[in-house]
Design an enzyme around this catalytic site. Structure first.
Site, mmCIF file in Angstrom:
data_model
loop_
_atom_site.group_PDB
_atom_site.id
_atom_site.type_symbol
_atom_site.label_atom_id
_atom_site.label_comp_id
_atom_site.label_asym_id
_atom_site.label_seq_id
_atom_site.Cartn_x
_atom_site.Cartn_y
_atom_site.Cartn_z
ATOM 1 N N ARG A 151 0.693 -1.570 -0.048
ATOM 2 C CA ARG A 151 -0.157 0.139 -0.099
ATOM 3 C C ARG A 151 1.010 0.769 0.170
ATOM 4 O O ARG A 151 2.197 0.787 0.119
ATOM 5 C CB ARG A 151 -1.018 0.394 1.016
ATOM 6 C CG ARG A 151 -0.942 -0.550 2.440
ATOM 7 C CD ARG A 151 0.156 0.281 3.170
ATOM 8 N NE ARG A 151 -0.361 1.432 3.415
ATOM 9 C CZ ARG A 151 1.270 2.099 3.584
ATOM 10 N NH1 ARG A 151 2.464 1.930 3.183
ATOM 11 N NH2 ARG A 151 0.899 3.472 3.397
ATOM 12 N N GLY A 152 -0.216 2.458 -0.034
ATOM 13 C CA GLY A 152 0.884 4.024 -0.391
ATOM 14 C C GLY A 152 0.869 3.467 -1.578
ATOM 15 O O GLY A 152 1.799 3.280 -2.283
ATOM 16 N N ALA A 153 0.773 5.174 -2.160
ATOM 17 C CA ALA A 153 0.309 4.782 -3.609
ATOM 18 C C ALA A 153 1.966 4.870 -4.554
ATOM 19 O O ALA A 153 1.369 3.525 -5.576
ATOM 20 C CB ALA A 153 0.340 6.749 -3.790
ATOM 21 N N ARG A 172 -7.832 -0.752 -5.861
ATOM 22 C CA ARG A 172 -8.334 0.537 -5.235
ATOM 23 C C ARG A 172 -8.680 1.895 -6.365
ATOM 24 O O ARG A 172 -8.002 2.165 -7.308
ATOM 25 C CB ARG A 172 -6.742 1.027 -4.983
ATOM 26 C CG ARG A 172 -6.683 -0.113 -3.511
ATOM 27 C CD ARG A 172 -5.799 0.131 -2.586
ATOM 28 N NE ARG A 172 -6.101 1.165 -1.441
ATOM 29 C CZ ARG A 172 -5.829 1.351 -0.483
ATOM 30 N NH1 ARG A 172 -4.582 0.882 -1.077
ATOM 31 N NH2 ARG A 172 -6.620 2.505 0.254
ATOM 32 N N GLN A 232 -1.755 2.925 9.924
ATOM 33 C CA GLN A 232 -0.897 2.782 9.046
ATOM 34 C C GLN A 232 0.359 3.275 9.505
ATOM 35 O O GLN A 232 1.892 3.213 9.741
ATOM 36 C CB GLN A 232 -1.045 3.462 7.988
ATOM 37 C CG GLN A 232 -1.694 2.482 6.710
ATOM 38 C CD GLN A 232 -3.344 3.082 7.164
ATOM 39 O OE1 GLN A 232 -2.945 2.973 8.253
ATOM 40 N NE2 GLN A 232 -3.779 2.901 5.688
ATOM 41 N N ASP A 265 -2.513 10.385 -2.233
ATOM 42 C CA ASP A 265 -2.894 9.480 -3.054
ATOM 43 C C ASP A 265 -3.227 10.005 -4.804
ATOM 44 O O ASP A 265 -3.283 9.159 -5.627
ATOM 45 C CB ASP A 265 -3.782 8.407 -2.739
ATOM 46 C CG ASP A 265 -3.189 7.600 -1.307
ATOM 47 O OD1 ASP A 265 -2.961 8.120 -0.646
ATOM 48 O OD2 ASP A 265 -3.246 6.709 -1.874
ATOM 49 N N ASN A 300 -5.688 12.415 0.791
ATOM 50 C CA ASN A 300 -5.001 11.834 1.112
ATOM 51 C C ASN A 300 -5.860 10.951 2.573
ATOM 52 O O ASN A 300 -7.445 10.735 2.484
ATOM 53 C CB ASN A 300 -4.202 12.120 2.157
ATOM 54 C CG ASN A 300 -2.610 11.456 2.104
ATOM 55 O OD1 ASN A 300 -1.988 10.468 2.185
ATOM 56 N ND2 ASN A 300 -2.015 11.620 3.821
ATOM 57 N N LYS A 301 -4.989 9.968 2.842
ATOM 58 C CA LYS A 301 -5.956 9.647 4.578
ATOM 59 C C LYS A 301 -6.632 9.630 5.103
ATOM 60 O O LYS A 301 -5.703 11.017 5.131
ATOM 61 C CB LYS A 301 -4.790 8.102 5.190
ATOM 62 C CG LYS A 301 -4.640 7.504 5.820
ATOM 63 C CD LYS A 301 -6.177 6.894 5.129
ATOM 64 C CE LYS A 301 -5.556 5.532 4.618
ATOM 65 N NZ LYS A 301 -6.547 4.623 3.245
HETATM 66 O O1 MRU Z 1 -4.706 3.148 2.325
HETATM 67 P P1 MRU Z 1 -2.920 3.863 1.530
HETATM 68 O O2 MRU Z 1 -2.732 2.613 3.558
HETATM 69 O O3 MRU Z 1 -2.609 3.047 1.381
HETATM 70 O O4 MRU Z 1 -2.458 5.225 2.226
HETATM 71 C C1 MRU Z 1 -1.669 5.483 2.391
HETATM 72 C C2 MRU Z 1 -1.496 7.124 2.071
HETATM 73 O O5 MRU Z 1 -2.340 7.214 2.410
HETATM 74 C C3 MRU Z 1 -0.930 7.483 2.093
HETATM 75 O O6 MRU Z 1 -0.164 8.609 2.419
HETATM 76 C C4 MRU Z 1 -0.121 8.049 0.746
HETATM 77 O O7 MRU Z 1 -0.418 6.726 -0.668
HETATM 78 C C5 MRU Z 1 1.139 8.315 0.151
HETATM 79 S S1 MRU Z 1 2.431 7.042 0.225
HETATM 80 C C6 MRU Z 1 3.650 7.849 -0.247
#
Ligand code: MRU
Length: 368
Positions: A52-54, A95, A214, A255, A265-266
């Site tokens: 996970r994470g973009a 996603r 996370q 994201d 973002n999250k």
């Molecule tokens: O749902 P996730 O854990 O994939 O969410 C991730 C985030 O919100 C991060 O802040 C984002 O992807 C940036 S990662 C460099």
């Protein structure tokens, strides 16, 4: 900059032709690697946040498509491309919010398309089997390039971000925009790691990041492993730290950034930005250019992923933390209004809005 963890977030097994990831749902308790070869396994790993994470999702999807390309049974290159397009669309559905997913899948797919268009179509004597082999290699080579690029991009984000910070600063971060969310160093954490190497003495506060934690499971883990002074807080504590003068900057990842600078973002990020604005704490979004979606005008046009209610009610608890059957709303992301963002820290430098970034849209357009 040194890598903070002794393993790669995303990799490729060149013998078995599989996407290799650290299963992030097992961290911080266990470091477990998965080698994934089937469409369902790869889709599931992305959907269930094993990776996970973009930026990490993007590179994982690219390697995933390379692994699937290795298994396509086709008689002709055209048939190979048709099947590849089917896999691309399937993985893309895992996603919706992280734009790096479609960006990465389209990029590796287009590398094959252009090889076919420019070279292979003209090679009249070449057997279809040989053409397919060339396409498979092109997929993997492009995914490798993306991984290397991501590492360099994060390093540059680190340099540009560090320029915004002072020795001894208190920094708040949300979710995990760290090494585990990228191929190395992270985006929001890159300036922190660089500052750590250069003796800046930052005090970092990691929001636990409800509901999937996370921040607690991943950010606190990787910052602590790197010897950074990190303190874990509940999301609801951020404003009181700002009020108490403990936070000099907020650094988050993202994201998807819309063309006007609205940023997904999250979930919980926009709440932080509102509080930061109230307390005059600068709020920075750290992002590779691949996370800017020039085809999306504003944050209202960003699709927000909604996830199962069980993630809120019981996923991390021994027993459900709410009455059985209660309605749950669980959006995974929110959109921070561009007016609350002091700057976008990118590989090209720090910009107050995406419109200021030189020479962008054509390369980053991501329509299929
Ligand atoms: O749902 P996730 O854990 O994939 O969410 C991730 C985030 O919100 C991060 O802040 C984002 O992807 C940036 S990662 C460099």
């Amino acid at each position: 900059m040194k890598s903070v963890l002794g393993y790669e977030t995303v990799d490729y097994d060149r013998e078995s032709h599989g996407l290799v990831i650290v299963d992030q749902t097992k961290l911080p308790g266990r470091v477990e690697f998965l080698s994934l070869c089937s469409p369902r396994e790869i889709w599931d790993a992305i959907y269930n946040l094993k990776v996970r994470g973009a930026p990490a999702i993007g590179v994982a999807a690219a390697y995933g498509l390379a692994a699937l390309g290795w298994r396509i049974k086709a008689d002709t290159a055209a048939d190979f491309m048709m099947q590849l397009a089917g896999h691309r669309e399937y993985l893309c559905s895992a996603r919706p919010t992280a734009v790096n997913l479609s960006w990465a899948l389209n990029r590796v797919y287009r590398a094959c398309e252009s090889l076919l268009g420019q070279e292979l179509d003209q090679a009249r004597d070449m057997q279809e089997e040989e053409k397919i082999l060339r396409l498979r290699k092109a997929l993997l080579a492009e995914a490798d390039r993306m991984k290397e690029e991501d590492i360099g991009i994060c390093q540059r984000i680190g340099e540009h971000g560090l320029g915004l910070l002072k020795r001894g600063d208190g920094i708040l971060t949300h979710c995990n925009a760290g090494q585990l969310a990228t191929c190395r160093y992270g985006t929001a954490t890159a300036p922190i790691y660089l500052g750590q190497e250069r003796g800046y003495g930052f005090h970092v506060y990691a929001d636990e990041t409800r509901p999937l934690l996370q921040g607690a499971r991943l950010t606190a883990f990787e910052l602590q492993s790197a010897g950074v002074d990190v303190t874990l807080i509940c999301d609801s504590m951020a404003a009181s730290l700002m009020a108490g003068g403990k936070i000099q900057a907020v650094l988050v990842g993202c994201d998807r950034v819309a063309a006007n600078g609205d940023t997904a973002n999250k979930i919980g990020t926009s709440m932080l930005a509102v509080a930061a604005s109230h307390y005059h704490v600068p709020f920075y979004v750290c992002a590779p250019l691949s996370t800017i979606d020039w085809d999306t005008a504003t944050g209202k046009d960003i699709e927000i992923e909604e996830r199962p209610g069980e993630e809120v009610t019981q996923m991390w608890f021994r027993q459900p933390m709410c009455p059985s059957g209660v309605k749950v709303y669980n959006p995974a992301f929110d959109v921070t209004d561009h007016s609350l963002i002091k700057g976008f820290v990118t590989e090209l430098g720090v910009f107050s809005s995406p419109g200021e970034i030189p020479g962008q849209p054509c390369y980053y357009s991501r329509s299929m």
